[in-house]
Design an enzyme around this catalytic site. Structure first.
Site, PDB file in Angstrom:
ATOM      1  N   SER A 168       0.849  -1.184   0.000  1.00 48.28           N
ATOM      2  CA  SER A 168       0.000   0.000   0.000  1.00 48.28           C
ATOM      3  C   SER A 168       0.883   1.231   0.000  1.00 48.28           C
ATOM      4  O   SER A 168       2.009   1.200   0.513  1.00 48.28           O
ATOM      5  CB  SER A 168      -0.897   0.023   1.243  1.00 48.28           C
ATOM      6  OG  SER A 168      -1.577   1.261   1.340  1.00 48.28           O
ATOM      7  N   TYR A 181      -2.254  -0.861  10.098  1.00 46.63           N
ATOM      8  CA  TYR A 181      -2.209  -1.040   8.646  1.00 46.63           C
ATOM      9  C   TYR A 181      -0.899  -0.533   8.064  1.00 46.63           C
ATOM     10  O   TYR A 181      -0.203  -1.256   7.340  1.00 46.63           O
ATOM     11  CB  TYR A 181      -3.394  -0.313   8.013  1.00 46.63           C
ATOM     12  CG  TYR A 181      -3.568  -0.600   6.543  1.00 46.63           C
ATOM     13  CD1 TYR A 181      -4.093  -1.822   6.122  1.00 46.63           C
ATOM     14  CD2 TYR A 181      -3.217   0.330   5.577  1.00 46.63           C
ATOM     15  CE1 TYR A 181      -4.264  -2.107   4.774  1.00 46.63           C
ATOM     16  CE2 TYR A 181      -3.379   0.061   4.221  1.00 46.63           C
ATOM     17  CZ  TYR A 181      -3.905  -1.163   3.833  1.00 46.63           C
ATOM     18  OH  TYR A 181      -4.057  -1.432   2.488  1.00 46.63           O
TER      19      TYR A 181
END
Length: 312
Positions: A168, A181
């Site tokens: 990501s 995350y």
């Protein structure tokens, strides 16, 4: 959060499959290969599985239940390839080995692994339940390392394999309320870099090639679900800010087709690097591996004050 802090691209970004990564360009390019995709029930994972199937690969799709995989299985089967659906908690190493053994018995030796399964809990760390926070590390980082650890000996014995870790852009920036995350995705990118170096030591480079891939701005259920009400009451809803929705302009097919292209081996010069699927792969290849590595492009790094580095 001010997105300008992280800079804006001056080159064109891709938001849909283009040129070398279109289904037409990749038709039959992965024919005969066996691919495994985790978190394949919907969104990006489903698009990855379907893109691989369109390119000719037979696919094994994994998620928490077989029922959730029904639509993905049907879409892949329409491409005329073999498809198997498996219920699997990817944090369970024993179950993963069982599934991989079943896949290889039913379909053949696994050639491609795409670690896509991931979760996000949007909550400041001080308000988080630690077990919920840690579950993100388990799913987003431990699980990919478990799948890789299970498959690497098989890739070594066969002398080939492709591993794509869905990372990501959050791995490269500081995003409040997403500590689990961003931390897990940064760790996954670093692991990808390091594991490719280990493939050199094992004399498996470039035959075994790994990539950390940002899937683009895809408004999946995970990214668009938002925070819990207690967090919204205290901090407001970031989705109300204009910039937030402008971050999500990509369909999942862009990531899916990029994965299919990487699986062919055409991007081996980019192995071990962190890639953004919105960036033109031909432009990256044109720069060349040697220059990318020398200038530390597409890798996680720290820029120290000029003059400070390591001891000579």
């Amino acid at each position: 959060m001010d997105p300008a802090e992280f800079g804006y691209s001056t080159l064109e970004m891709k938001h849909a499959p283009y040129g070398p990564i279109t289904p037409e360009a990749l038709k039959d390019s992965n024919k005969g290969k066996i691919a495994v995709v985790t978190g394949a029930a919907q969104g990006i994972g489903a698009a990855i599985a379907e893109a691989l199937a369109k390119s000719g690969a037979s696919v094994a799709i994994l998620d928490l239940s077989v029922e959730k995989l029904a639509k993905t299985k049907e879409a892949c089967e329409k491409q005329g390839v073999k498809v198997r659906a498996h219920a699997c908690d990817v944090t369970n190493g024993g179950r993963l080995k069982e599934v991989f053994d079943e896949v290889e018995k039913e379909l053949g030796n696994i050639d491609v692994l795409v670690n896509n399964a991931g979760i996000l809990d949007q909550r400041p760390f001080i308000m988080a339940d630690f077990n919920t926070f840690w579950r993100q590390i388990e799913v987003n980082f431990k699980a990919p390392l478990l799948t890789i650890h299970t498959l690497l000996p098989r890739f070594r014995d066969r002398g080939a394999g492709c591993i794509i870790n869905i990372a990501s852009r959050s791995a490269t920036v500081d995003v409040p309320m997403t500590l689990g995350y961003v931390t897990s995705k940064a760790a996954l990118a670093r692991a990808t870099h390091t594991l490719q170096r280990e493939m050199v030591l094992e004399k498996l480079d470039p035959a075994v090639h790994l990539y950390a891939l940002h899937p683009g701005g895809v408004l999946t259920g995970m990214g668009g679900s938002g925070a819990s009400q207690d967090v919204l009451d205290k901090y407001g809803d970031v989705r109300d800010e204009k910039f937030f929705m402008e971050l999500f302009k990509d369909g999942p097919e862009l990531c899916g087709q990029t994965c299919a292209w990487l699986a062919t081996g055409q991007g081996k010069e980019l192995r071990g690097l962190y890639l953004d699927c919105r960036q033109d792969v031909e432009r990256l290849l044109g720069v060349g591996r040697e220059k990318l590595l020398k200038e530390k492009k597409n890798v996680l790094t720290v820029n120290f004050l000029e003059g400070y580095a390591n001891e000579p």
